[in-house]
Design an enzyme around this catalytic site. Sequence first.
Site, PDB file in Angstrom:
ATOM      1  N   ASN A  65       0.875  -1.180   0.000  1.00 15.46           N
ATOM      2  CA  ASN A  65       0.000   0.000   0.000  1.00 15.46           C
ATOM      3  C   ASN A  65       0.908   1.225   0.000  1.00 15.46           C
ATOM      4  O   ASN A  65       1.496   1.547   1.026  1.00 15.46           O
ATOM      5  CB  ASN A  65      -0.902  -0.022   1.240  1.00 15.46           C
ATOM      6  N   TRP A  66       1.007   1.850  -1.161  1.00 20.63           N
ATOM      7  CA  TRP A  66       1.944   2.976  -1.284  1.00 20.63           C
ATOM      8  C   TRP A  66       1.416   4.258  -0.651  1.00 20.63           C
ATOM      9  O   TRP A  66       2.128   5.252  -0.586  1.00 20.63           O
ATOM     10  CB  TRP A  66       2.278   3.208  -2.773  1.00 20.63           C
ATOM     11  N   LYS A  67       0.145   4.253  -0.246  1.00 18.24           N
ATOM     12  CA  LYS A  67      -0.460   5.456   0.359  1.00 18.24           C
ATOM     13  C   LYS A  67      -0.226   6.656  -0.563  1.00 18.24           C
ATOM     14  O   LYS A  67      -0.268   6.495  -1.782  1.00 18.24           O
ATOM     15  CB  LYS A  67       0.075   5.652   1.777  1.00 18.24           C
ATOM     16  N   HIS A 122      -9.351   1.360   5.142  1.00 16.84           N
ATOM     17  CA  HIS A 122      -8.083   1.594   5.835  1.00 16.84           C
ATOM     18  C   HIS A 122      -8.310   2.577   6.981  1.00 16.84           C
ATOM     19  O   HIS A 122      -9.105   3.510   6.863  1.00 16.84           O
ATOM     20  CB  HIS A 122      -7.039   2.142   4.856  1.00 16.84           C
ATOM     21  N   GLU A 148      -6.626   4.957   7.959  1.00 13.79           N
ATOM     22  CA  GLU A 148      -6.350   6.356   7.606  1.00 13.79           C
ATOM     23  C   GLU A 148      -7.551   6.993   6.917  1.00 13.79           C
ATOM     24  O   GLU A 148      -7.657   8.226   6.876  1.00 13.79           O
ATOM     25  CB  GLU A 148      -5.076   6.423   6.742  1.00 13.79           C
ATOM     26  N   GLU A 204      -5.071  -4.522  10.820  1.00 14.61           N
ATOM     27  CA  GLU A 204      -4.016  -3.530  10.986  1.00 14.61           C
ATOM     28  C   GLU A 204      -4.257  -2.736  12.269  1.00 14.61           C
ATOM     29  O   GLU A 204      -5.048  -1.765  12.269  1.00 14.61           O
ATOM     30  CB  GLU A 204      -4.002  -2.555   9.807  1.00 14.61           C
ATOM     31  N   GLY A 215       3.091   2.366  10.783  1.00 13.06           N
ATOM     32  CA  GLY A 215       4.108   3.397  10.610  1.00 13.06           C
ATOM     33  C   GLY A 215       4.871   3.761  11.866  1.00 13.06           C
ATOM     34  O   GLY A 215       5.575   4.768  11.902  1.00 13.06           O
ATOM     35  N   SER A 263       3.795  -2.017  10.328  1.00  5.76           N
ATOM     36  CA  SER A 263       5.244  -2.100  10.564  1.00  5.76           C
ATOM     37  C   SER A 263       5.847  -3.454  10.172  1.00  5.76           C
ATOM     38  O   SER A 263       6.815  -3.909  10.799  1.00  5.76           O
ATOM     39  CB  SER A 263       5.583  -1.751  12.026  1.00  5.76           C
ATOM     40  N   GLY A 300       3.031  -1.016   4.235  1.00  3.89           N
ATOM     41  CA  GLY A 300       3.107   0.386   3.836  1.00  3.89           C
ATOM     42  C   GLY A 300       4.529   0.787   3.496  1.00  3.89           C
ATOM     43  O   GLY A 300       5.021   0.557   2.385  1.00  3.89           O
ATOM     44  N   GLY A 301       5.222   1.367   4.453  1.00  4.82           N
ATOM     45  CA  GLY A 301       6.540   1.951   4.203  1.00  4.82           C
ATOM     46  C   GLY A 301       7.523   1.009   3.528  1.00  4.82           C
ATOM     47  O   GLY A 301       8.282   1.429   2.636  1.00  4.82           O
TER      48      GLY A 301
END
Length: 248
Positions: free
Chosen positions: A10-12, A93, A95, A163, A169, A208, A229-230
Site C-alpha cells: 500500500n503505497w499510500k 483503511h 487512515e 491492521e 508506521g 510495521s 506500507g513503508g
Amino acid sequence: MARRKYVVGNWKMNGLSAAVADAQAIFAAAADHGGVDVAICPPFTLIGALVAAAPGAAVGGQDCHSAASGAFTGSVAAPMLADAGATLVIVGHSERREGCGESDADVRAKAEAALAARLAVILCVGEPHEVRESGGAIDYVLAQIAGSVPDDFAADRLAIAYEPIWAIGTGLVPTVADVAAMHGAIRGALAVRFGGAAQDMRILYGGSVNGDNAAELLDAGDVDGALVGGASLTAAKFVPIVAAAAAL
Ligand code: 13P
C-alpha cells in the site's frame, strides 16, 4: 482450497512517475518467488502506468466510492479502477476511517461497489491503542467485521487485513501470540457467518511489517499474508517480505 500467501504493498500518498520503475523491479523480483500472490496499490495517478509497465501484475486502488458514478468531486468509482486495469482495491483503511470519517456502513458499501465492479477487495480493520490497552481489541475488531463485511461474495474475492492502528508506521508490532489470537478470532467470526467458506478467505496482517519481522508474523496461525506500507516502496525493502512468504 489451500490459502496462498498474499503480500500487498500500500503505497499510500507516495509515488511520482519515477516510482513506476520501482514497481517494475518489485514485480520482476516477486516473479522469482513462486506460490505467493503479490500486488501493489499505488496512488490513483499511477495505476494506469503500473498496469502498462507490468502487464499481468496485480495493481489496485487504495479506496473507491460506493457509487458507480456521479457528482462526487475528487472521488474515484470502482468501475473506473477496473477500467484503468486495477484488479483489486483496499477499503476501510484506518487512515480513511479516522481521517475521512468513514463508518462501517460506508466501508461495507464501498466493498459491495468494488465486488460489483469485479474487483477483489482487501477490507481493513484494526483497533486504536487505548482499545488494545483496555483489553477490548478483539471485540472492537469483530464489531468492525460484523458492520463492514458484505453478505455475499466469493471467498477468494475478499480478504481481511488486520491492521492495529498503533502499529501502522510506528515500528511497534503486536506479539506473534496477539496476532494469532486476533486472526483466529476473525476466522471464527467469519466461520459463524459464512460457514466453510471462511477457510478460503485470506486474513492479512498489516502494521510495521518489514524484512526482519515478516517471517515470524507470516508464520503465525491464520496469517495468510501482509499489507505493507513503508516497506513496500522499494524492491530492496519489499522483496525480502515476499521471499519470507515464499519460504513458508
Ligand atoms: P506500515 O507498513 O508503514 O506500518 O503501514 C501499514 C499500512 O497501513 C498498510 O496499509
